[in-house]
Design an enzyme around this catalytic site. Structure first.
Site, mmCIF file in Angstrom:
data_model
loop_
_atom_site.group_PDB
_atom_site.id
_atom_site.type_symbol
_atom_site.label_atom_id
_atom_site.label_comp_id
_atom_site.label_asym_id
_atom_site.label_seq_id
_atom_site.Cartn_x
_atom_site.Cartn_y
_atom_site.Cartn_z
ATOM 1 N N CYS A 85 36.135 36.221 50.408
ATOM 2 C CA CYS A 85 35.190 36.053 49.310
ATOM 3 C C CYS A 85 34.166 35.007 49.714
ATOM 4 O O CYS A 85 34.531 33.989 50.295
ATOM 5 C CB CYS A 85 35.935 35.609 48.056
ATOM 6 S SG CYS A 85 34.852 35.295 46.655
ATOM 7 N N HIS A 126 37.588 43.738 43.120
ATOM 8 C CA HIS A 126 37.421 42.326 43.468
ATOM 9 C C HIS A 126 36.406 41.663 42.528
ATOM 10 O O HIS A 126 36.657 40.582 41.984
ATOM 11 C CB HIS A 126 36.957 42.224 44.934
ATOM 12 C CG HIS A 126 36.705 40.836 45.414
ATOM 13 N ND1 HIS A 126 37.562 40.166 46.255
ATOM 14 C CD2 HIS A 126 35.689 39.969 45.163
ATOM 15 C CE1 HIS A 126 37.075 38.953 46.497
ATOM 16 N NE2 HIS A 126 35.939 38.803 45.850
ATOM 17 N N GLU A 127 35.278 42.332 42.310
ATOM 18 C CA GLU A 127 34.228 41.733 41.466
ATOM 19 C C GLU A 127 34.651 41.705 39.991
ATOM 20 O O GLU A 127 34.313 40.764 39.267
ATOM 21 C CB GLU A 127 32.895 42.469 41.638
ATOM 22 C CG GLU A 127 32.384 42.589 43.079
ATOM 23 C CD GLU A 127 32.378 41.293 43.868
ATOM 24 O OE1 GLU A 127 32.353 40.206 43.257
ATOM 25 O OE2 GLU A 127 32.409 41.363 45.116
ATOM 26 N N HIS A 130 36.561 38.675 39.341
ATOM 27 C CA HIS A 130 35.682 37.508 39.140
ATOM 28 C C HIS A 130 35.290 37.365 37.670
ATOM 29 O O HIS A 130 35.220 36.259 37.141
ATOM 30 C CB HIS A 130 34.416 37.633 39.992
ATOM 31 C CG HIS A 130 34.562 37.126 41.392
ATOM 32 N ND1 HIS A 130 34.816 35.808 41.694
ATOM 33 C CD2 HIS A 130 34.501 37.765 42.580
ATOM 34 C CE1 HIS A 130 34.888 35.657 43.008
ATOM 35 N NE2 HIS A 130 34.700 36.831 43.576
HETATM 36 ZN ZN LIG Z 1 34.694 37.222 45.593
#
Ligand SMILES: [Zn+2]
Length: 136
Positions: A85, A126-127, A130
Site C-alpha cells: 500500500c 483493498h480500496e 480503506h
Molecule cells: Zn492501500
C-alpha cells in the site's frame, strides 16, 4: 490537483463518509494523484489523499475507473495473498475474493451494479477496506 499521500494511521483508521455530487474536486484530485504515482500505484481511496469520502479510483490497465460509494454485495472464491500500500512500508498478508459484485455510483453519480474479477477485484477490495478505516 496532485495531493500528497496520507500516511497518518490515525487519520487512515477512520471510516469515510458517503460522497455526494459536491465532491467532484476529490474525483479530479484522485485522477491527478494516481497519474502522478502510476509507477507504484494501481488504486487509491480518497482518504489516502486526505478526504474522508467514499470514493475510490482503480486502474483497469487501459483506463482509470472512479467508483463512488461502493458496496460489495457478493463475493466468492476466497484466496490468501499479500499486498502493499502506498500509505505503508512493505507487504502484508490478507484474504481476498476472486469474484465480487459491487453496487456503486459512477463518475456521474448514476447507480450501477457490476461484477469484477481477478486483479481489478483485488484492488477494489483493498480500496473498499480503506473506506472502512482498514489498512490491509
Ligand atoms: Zn492501500
Amino acid at each position: 490537483m496532485v495531493q500528497p499521500i496520507m500516511k497518518d494511521v490515525l487519520f487512515l483508521g477512520q471510516k469515510s463518509e458517503e460522497a455526494t455530487d459536491k465532491d467532484t474536486q476529490i474525483i479530479q484530485d484522485l485522477k491527478d494523484t494516481l497519474e502522478a504515482n502510476r509507477d507504484r500505484c494501481v488504486g487509491m481511496a480518497a482518504n489516502m489523499i486526505g478526504f474522508r469520502k467514499r470514493i475510490i479510483i482503480v486502474s483497469l490497465g487501459f483506463a482509470d475507473m472512479i467508483i463512488v460509494n461502493p458496496v460489495i454485495i457478493q463475493k466468492s472464491q476466497p484466496y490468501d495473498t499479500e499486498e502493499g500500500c502506498l500509505s505503508l512500508q512493505g507487504v502484508r498478508k490478507t484474504r481476498r475474493f476472486r469474484k465480487i459484485k459491487v453496487r456503486y455510483q459512477d463518475e456521474s453519480f448514476k447507480d450501477q451494479t457490476q461484477e469484477f474479477e481477478g486483479h481489478v477485484a483485488q484492488i477494489i477490495q483493498h480500496e473498499c477496506d480503506h473506506l472502512e478505516g482498514i489498512i490491509i
